[in-house]
Each structure stands twice: as structure tokens, then as C-alpha cells.
Design a protein around this motif. Structure first.
Motif, mmCIF file in Angstrom:
data_model
loop_
_atom_site.group_PDB
_atom_site.id
_atom_site.type_symbol
_atom_site.label_atom_id
_atom_site.label_comp_id
_atom_site.label_asym_id
_atom_site.label_seq_id
_atom_site.Cartn_x
_atom_site.Cartn_y
_atom_site.Cartn_z
ATOM 1 N N ARG A 115 0.834 -1.208 0.000
ATOM 2 C CA ARG A 115 0.000 0.000 0.000
ATOM 3 C C ARG A 115 0.867 1.256 0.000
ATOM 4 O O ARG A 115 0.544 2.254 -0.661
ATOM 5 C CB ARG A 115 -0.938 -0.010 1.212
ATOM 6 C CG ARG A 115 -2.050 -1.055 1.123
ATOM 7 C CD ARG A 115 -3.086 -0.819 2.200
ATOM 8 N NE ARG A 115 -2.544 -1.043 3.529
ATOM 9 C CZ ARG A 115 -2.565 -2.220 4.149
ATOM 10 N NH1 ARG A 115 -3.120 -3.269 3.563
ATOM 11 N NH2 ARG A 115 -2.065 -2.361 5.359
ATOM 12 N N GLY A 116 1.976 1.225 0.736
ATOM 13 C CA GLY A 116 2.890 2.360 0.741
ATOM 14 C C GLY A 116 3.489 2.611 -0.637
ATOM 15 O O GLY A 116 3.653 3.760 -1.056
ATOM 16 N N PHE A 139 13.157 12.562 1.325
ATOM 17 C CA PHE A 139 12.083 12.975 2.224
ATOM 18 C C PHE A 139 10.813 12.132 2.047
ATOM 19 O O PHE A 139 10.360 11.493 2.994
ATOM 20 C CB PHE A 139 11.768 14.469 2.021
ATOM 21 C CG PHE A 139 12.907 15.385 2.327
ATOM 22 C CD1 PHE A 139 13.220 15.705 3.643
ATOM 23 C CD2 PHE A 139 13.674 15.914 1.315
ATOM 24 C CE1 PHE A 139 14.284 16.537 3.942
ATOM 25 C CE2 PHE A 139 14.733 16.755 1.594
ATOM 26 C CZ PHE A 139 15.040 17.068 2.914
ATOM 27 N N ILE A 140 10.261 12.149 0.840
ATOM 28 C CA ILE A 140 8.944 11.522 0.642
ATOM 29 C C ILE A 140 9.024 10.005 0.817
ATOM 30 O O ILE A 140 8.224 9.414 1.556
ATOM 31 C CB ILE A 140 8.382 11.873 -0.747
ATOM 32 C CG1 ILE A 140 8.195 13.386 -0.868
ATOM 33 C CG2 ILE A 140 7.061 11.150 -0.988
ATOM 34 C CD1 ILE A 140 7.710 13.838 -2.222
ATOM 35 N N ARG A 141 9.969 9.360 0.148
ATOM 36 C CA ARG A 141 10.033 7.893 0.202
ATOM 37 C C ARG A 141 10.270 7.354 1.610
ATOM 38 O O ARG A 141 9.549 6.449 2.053
ATOM 39 C CB ARG A 141 11.114 7.397 -0.758
ATOM 40 C CG ARG A 141 11.127 5.886 -0.916
ATOM 41 C CD ARG A 141 12.214 5.476 -1.871
ATOM 42 N NE ARG A 141 12.257 4.041 -2.042
ATOM 43 C CZ ARG A 141 13.248 3.397 -2.648
ATOM 44 N NH1 ARG A 141 14.267 4.075 -3.143
ATOM 45 N NH2 ARG A 141 13.224 2.091 -2.765
ATOM 46 N N PRO A 142 11.273 7.855 2.366
ATOM 47 C CA PRO A 142 11.430 7.336 3.730
ATOM 48 C C PRO A 142 10.198 7.560 4.602
ATOM 49 O O PRO A 142 9.849 6.688 5.410
ATOM 50 C CB PRO A 142 12.641 8.122 4.266
ATOM 51 C CG PRO A 142 13.390 8.535 3.048
ATOM 52 C CD PRO A 142 12.349 8.792 2.009
ATOM 53 N N VAL A 143 9.523 8.712 4.445
ATOM 54 C CA VAL A 143 8.343 8.983 5.270
ATOM 55 C C VAL A 143 7.209 8.025 4.921
ATOM 56 O O VAL A 143 6.590 7.413 5.806
ATOM 57 C CB VAL A 143 7.894 10.450 5.096
ATOM 58 C CG1 VAL A 143 6.539 10.662 5.764
ATOM 59 C CG2 VAL A 143 8.919 11.397 5.697
ATOM 60 N N VAL A 144 6.928 7.863 3.616
ATOM 61 C CA VAL A 144 5.823 6.991 3.194
ATOM 62 C C VAL A 144 6.103 5.548 3.588
ATOM 63 O O VAL A 144 5.238 4.851 4.147
ATOM 64 C CB VAL A 144 5.596 7.109 1.675
ATOM 65 C CG1 VAL A 144 4.588 6.059 1.196
ATOM 66 C CG2 VAL A 144 5.097 8.509 1.323
#
Length: 389
Positions: free
Chosen positions: A206-207, A293-298
Motif C-alpha cells: 500500500r505504501g 524525504f517523501i520515500r522514507p516517510v511513506v
């Protein structure tokens, strides 16, 4: 009635079988990566198979065949149509770069008069000539040489494709076999351990879908603002290819820059070379924002892990194991944490239940219902287990 094996003999057989498996994995170590690719691809396709079974009431075999061959036609048909166009445009871009460098080189070879001063750039001209000789002149031919050398992997591709179909077809039987291996008293907790790890991988999937959607929207808007023709199609390609770390975004960027160099912008009154440069700079900014930023957070939110740890794990896996490692490290690490916690609790004499873990057990859609007595609810401990706690 056959006699029961004595305990020493059973241990000897176990050690011999374990040594044989280790030797087999060592001999087949070069084949591990293709089978991992096949397993991960089957995992990505399996939810579609289950959804089709639920909606159409088809048998498992028919659902597998429809989804498998439909996906195969999609992923082999589109590249077969697009590849000649892509390489033709890539060759044109390479030739344009050669011509551009040649023109700059000729311009720098002549002295430039600025007021009372005469400037000479002959050394820079020589440096550009060296760059052209070393890198740019072989570029058009290297593109086709690269295509030729990739044909070596055709046999491995066939192995991967057949393995995907086998895994999709026989996974329910394989799963039932593995879950029935433990003795009866331990089956409930092993089943719950499987469900726990399954929930991690489903959350990771899902991520990935969320990340693909974000990349699609961001890059579509970016290309639309720049005025690149086909911004929506290029954004969809960027979102889909983000599933493949590093290589996927690079391919999407090459396509966007190629379109910018060939077509220019629909509204910016600049030369197509400047539009290509703007596209490149935009890509570098956006892809670094996505990677850092976006990938590690998601991914961190999806598997309930610290974003910094996810970032370090992805970078380390990329360095050590390449693209495949970067793709799988997050769910593998999260699964290892779950397995470690299970072993730690059982060795310590505690309940196998994870309290306040934040990851509920979810049965796979389309699977047979799991008996209630096999499900150990989170946070529910017996009196004896409370005493151990």
C-alpha cells in the motif's frame, strides 16, 4: 507399526538435511536473485488474482492464468511498441549533442574580441574535443550495443516468468504445507506470526502504491508547468517506474528530457536545449526530494518504522545489493523485527502476542477462513500468561 526414530538419529538427520540445504543454496547462489525477483513479482500480482476470484467466482487456476497472461501481454507488448521509438529518439538526441559540441568547439577555437581585449579559449576547445572523442562519439553505437548485450539475460527472463506462474498457481498449497509443518500445539502462534508478517508486506505494498501516486501527480504537474507535450503520459510513466529504485526514475527522466529536446515547450519561448536543461534540473530537484524525504516517510509510516532508519536501510541496501536490495530492504527488515520479537518472547518464556504493536492481523482476501481457535487476539492474555508477564 514402524518404530519411532530415536532422538540422536533425528538430530543427525536434521543436521545432514540442513547442511545439504546450505550446500544447495551455495551452489545455486547465482540463481537466487532471479527467483527473488519472481517471488516479489508474484507477490505484487497476487492481490489482483484474489480480487478477480472474489468478483468473478473463477477458480484459482483460471484467475491466475487470466491475470498472468494479461499482465505479460501488457508488460511485453508496450515495450515492444515503444522501444524502437525510444532508441530512435535517443540516437537523435545523441547526434544533436554531438553537433552541439562540435559547434561550441568551432566557436571556441576562434579568438573572441570583447572591447579592447582578445580572449582565447583554445585549451577549453581541446578539452571539449577530448570529451567528444571519449564519450560522445561512441554514444549512438553504444546504444545499440547495449541492446545487443541485454539479450544474454533472455534465459533468466524465461526462468523468472515460469517461476512467477508457478508461485501464483501453487502458493495456496505451499502456504498450507508450511503452516502445517509445526506440531499441533504450535500451529496457532505460527499462523499468527505468518499473519503478522503478511500484514507488514501488505502495508508495504500500500505504501508503494501511495508513493507511485504522489510521484505521478508531482511529475505530471512539473512537466505540465514546463509545457512538455504529453505531460500526463510522462507523469504516469514516472509514477509506475518509481517501483524500480534508481533505474526506473532515470528511465522516466530520459524520456521526459528526450521529449523536451525534440519538441521543446508549448509556451516557454526558449530553444529546446534550454527546455531540456530546465527539465533535467527539475528532475534532479524532485527526485532528490522524493528519495530523501517523501520515500522514507511513506515507507516508514506504512511499516511502522522510523523514517531515518528507513532512509539509512535503503541507502545501505542500494550500495551493497543494488536495485533489488533497495526495493526489498524495508519489508524484509520489518519482517525481521517481527520475527526477532517473536523469538525473543518465546525464549524468555513470554506470550507470543505483540502488545500495542500497531499492526493488526489481516487475513488475505480470497483465502479460506481461519478457524477462530487459531487466532490469538492482540492484547488478550490468559491468567497464566499474565503471571509470566
Amino acid at each position: 507399526m514402524y518404530p519411532k526414530w530415536q532422538t540422536p538419529f533425528r538430530y543427525i538427520v536434521f543436521v545432514v538435511v540442513l547442511a545439504g540445504l546450505i550446500a544447495l543454496f551455495y551452489l545455486l547462489r547465482e540463481a537466487i536473485q532471479p527467483f527473488v525477483i519472481a517471488a516479489f513479482t508474484a507477490y505484487l500480482i497476487n492481490p489482483i488474482v484474489k480480487w478477480l476470484r472474489l468478483k468473478s467466482r473463477l477458480s484459482h487456476g483460471w484467475a491466475v492464468n487470466l491475470v498472468y497472461f494479461g499482465t505479460l501481454l501488457l508488460f511485453l507488448g508496450i515495450p515492444a511498441l515503444v522501444t524502437p521509438i525510444v532508441f530512435k529518439e535517443s540516437r537523435m538526441i545523441a547526434e544533436d549533442l554531438l553537433n552541439l559540441v562540435t559547434q561550441i568547439n568551432q566557436y571556441l577555437a576562434r579568438p573572441i574580441t570583447v572591447g579592447p581585449y582578445i580572449l582565447y579559449f583554445t585549451e577549453l576547445s581541446g578539452w571539449l574535443s577530448d570529451i567528444q572523442t571519449l564519450f560522445l562519439n561512441p554514444l549512438p553505437n553504444e546504444l545499440f550495443h547495449m541492446v545487443e548485450t541485454t539479450s544474454i539475460g533472455v534465459l533468466w527472463t524465461l526462468v523468472i516468468l515460469v517461476s512467477i506462474h508457478l508461485l501464483l498457481s501453487y502458493w495456496p498449497r505451499i502456504k498450507d504445507y508450511l503452516l502445517n509443518l509445526p506440531p499441533d500445539p504450535y500451529k496457532p502462534e505460527i499462523l499468527n506470526l505468518y499473519l503478522k508478517i503478511q500484514s507488514i508486506w501488505m502495508a508495504y505494498l500500500r505504501g508503494q502504491i501511495v508513493l507511485m501516486a504522489i510521484v505521478t501527480v508531482v511529475f505530471t504537474l512539473a512537466w505540465f508547468i514546463i509545457g512538455i507535450p504529453g505531460a500526463l503520459a510522462l507523469g504516469l510513466v514516472a509514477g509506475f517506474l518509481t517501483l524500480i529504485p534508481d533505474v526506473g526514475p532515470f528511465i522516466a527522466a530520459v524520456l521526459a528530457i528526450g521529449v523536451a529536446l525534440l519538441e521543446g515547450s508549448s509556451w516557454i519561448p526558449l530553444d529546446s536545449l534550454w527546455i531540456g536543461f530546465i527539465t533535467l534540473m527539475t528532475y534532479l530537484v524532485l527526485i532528490n526530494i522524493k528519495n530523501f524525504f517523501i520515500r522514507p516517510v511513506v515507507m516508514g509510516k506504512s511499516v511502522n518504522m522510523n523514517e531515518g532508519l528507513v532512509f539509512v536501510a535503503i541507502i545501505t541496501a542500494t550500495i551493497l545489493w543494488g536495485i533489488l536490495g533497495a526495493l526489498l530492504i524495508v519489508p524484509v527488515l520489518a519482517s525481521f523485527v517481527i520475527l526477532w520479537e517473536y523469538i525473543r518472547r518465546r525464549v524468555s518464556g513470554l506470550s507470543p502476542v505483540w502488545i500495542n504493536s500497531g499492526m493488526p492481523f489481516v487475513n488475505e482476501p480470497g483465502d479460506e477462513a481461519i478457524p477462530e481457535q487459531f487466532i490469538v487476539e492482540e492484547g488478550v492474555l490468559s491468567a497464566d500468561e499474565h503471571e509470566k508477564e
